[in-house]
Design an enzyme around this catalytic site. Structure first.
Site, mmCIF file in Angstrom:
data_model
loop_
_atom_site.group_PDB
_atom_site.id
_atom_site.type_symbol
_atom_site.label_atom_id
_atom_site.label_comp_id
_atom_site.label_asym_id
_atom_site.label_seq_id
_atom_site.Cartn_x
_atom_site.Cartn_y
_atom_site.Cartn_z
ATOM 1 C CG ASP A 1 -5.698 5.424 -4.915
ATOM 2 O OD1 ASP A 1 -6.633 6.024 -5.488
ATOM 3 O OD2 ASP A 1 -5.647 5.296 -3.681
ATOM 4 C CG ASP B 1 -1.559 7.127 -3.243
ATOM 5 O OD1 ASP B 1 -2.711 6.669 -3.289
ATOM 6 O OD2 ASP B 1 -0.775 6.911 -2.302
ATOM 7 C CG HIS C 1 -1.962 9.127 0.351
ATOM 8 N ND1 HIS C 1 -2.600 9.901 1.306
ATOM 9 C CD2 HIS C 1 -2.791 8.080 0.128
ATOM 10 C CE1 HIS C 1 -3.751 9.341 1.629
ATOM 11 N NE2 HIS C 1 -3.887 8.237 0.939
ATOM 12 C CG HIS D 1 -1.784 1.164 1.381
ATOM 13 N ND1 HIS D 1 -1.795 1.969 2.493
ATOM 14 C CD2 HIS D 1 -2.706 1.692 0.529
ATOM 15 C CE1 HIS D 1 -2.687 2.936 2.330
ATOM 16 N NE2 HIS D 1 -3.243 2.798 1.148
ATOM 17 C CD GLU E 1 -2.887 2.300 -3.186
ATOM 18 O OE1 GLU E 1 -3.974 2.873 -3.106
ATOM 19 O OE2 GLU E 1 -1.965 2.475 -2.356
#
EC number: 4.6.1.-
Length: 273
Positions: A85, A27, A41, A5, A25
């Site tokens: 994301d 951003d 993020h 993440h 993942e």
């Protein structure tokens, strides 16, 4: 798929893969003109994490390409799936198509190396807002116009807003998407969330007539919540601690039921038990 993440700095790619992630993942933030700008993020983010690591998007793509190109000195053979994301909340709804076009051009040039031995990972475009479904068409049209429709075989989709399953199905209908669908469900690790919607998504996946191919749950950091997610039948868990997920998968109850996905496992195919 053990999904690391918030992997937003190039150095974190190795860090998470070495802890056991086969997926990451990342951003993606956009500027006012809908150009993908940073892998960033910002605050707030998950408890226990630094929210401020970042790269320029194109630089991150080049680092990611190195990590997913066989023969490269930085190659990580286990890393097979990347979820972008897409932080489209900063854009107007009417910019979604443009964001998709620009994203396609960036990926084509800096990740896929214009179709010439680029990175091999499968890519999921994760969109937080159902109203931004035109991003998908912008993306697919652009790759086709640029002469690389074959790269769409490496691309899947996710709407990450925890919307009603029926509403998500409608958004895909409008976007013209008929496969390659991951369905996410989850919440920041600072809060608890039950598995009701995950079970609904798994039922849609397994019905044979739903729109979902794979289901992942985020953010899973504890052994108990990992077991709950595996028991619910998810295909992926997104985590800040890939080593925790690896430990649980090695427990007697799970080690014969689950294994880590490899490049040979098609992430767009629904797994038949």
């Amino acid at each position: 798929w053990i999904m690391g993440h918030m992997v937003n700095a190039i150095g974190q790619i190795d860090e998470f893969v070495n802890l056991g992630a086969n997926s990451i993942e990342t951003d993606v933030s956009f500027d006012d003109s809908a150009n993908p700008q940073y892998t960033y993020h910002g605050v707030p983010c998950d408890c226990g994490r630094s929210c401020l690591k970042w790269e320029n998007y194109n630089d991150f793509l080049k680092g990611l390409r190195s990590a997913t190109t066989p023969g490269n000195s930085k190659y990580q053979s286990k890393l097979v799936l990347v979820v972008f994301d897409l932080k489209t909340g900063s854009l107007y709804d009417n910019q979604a198509n443009e964001a998709g076009k620009k994203l396609a051009k960036n990926l084509l040039q800096h990740y896929w190396n214009n179709g010439n031995n680029g990175g091999r990972a499968y890519i999921v475009l994760s969109i937080p807002d159902l109203n931004h479904y035109p991003l998908i068409k912008g993306f697919t049209d652009t790759l086709t116009q640029e002469g690389h429709p074959e790269l769409l075989e490496k691309v899947g989709y996710d709407f990450s807003g925890n919307d009603a399953i029926g509403d998500v199905a409608n958004a895909y209908k409008k976007a013209g998407v008929t496969g390659h669908v991951w369905q996410s469900d989850g919440i920041t690790n600072c809060l608890l969330r039950g598995l009701t919607r995950v079970r609904e998504a798994v039922a849609n996946r397994d019905s044979g007539k739903g729109y979902i191919n794979k289901v992942y749950y985020w953010t899973v950091d504890k052994r108990a919540s990992t077991r709950d997610a595996l028991d619910a039948g998810v295909d992926g868990v997104m985590t800040n601690y890939p080593d925790v997920i690896t430990d649980v998968m090695n427990e007697a109850a799970y080690k014969n039921k689950f294994r880590l996905a490899t490049y040979e496992d098609n992430p767009w195919e629904t797994f038949k038990k």
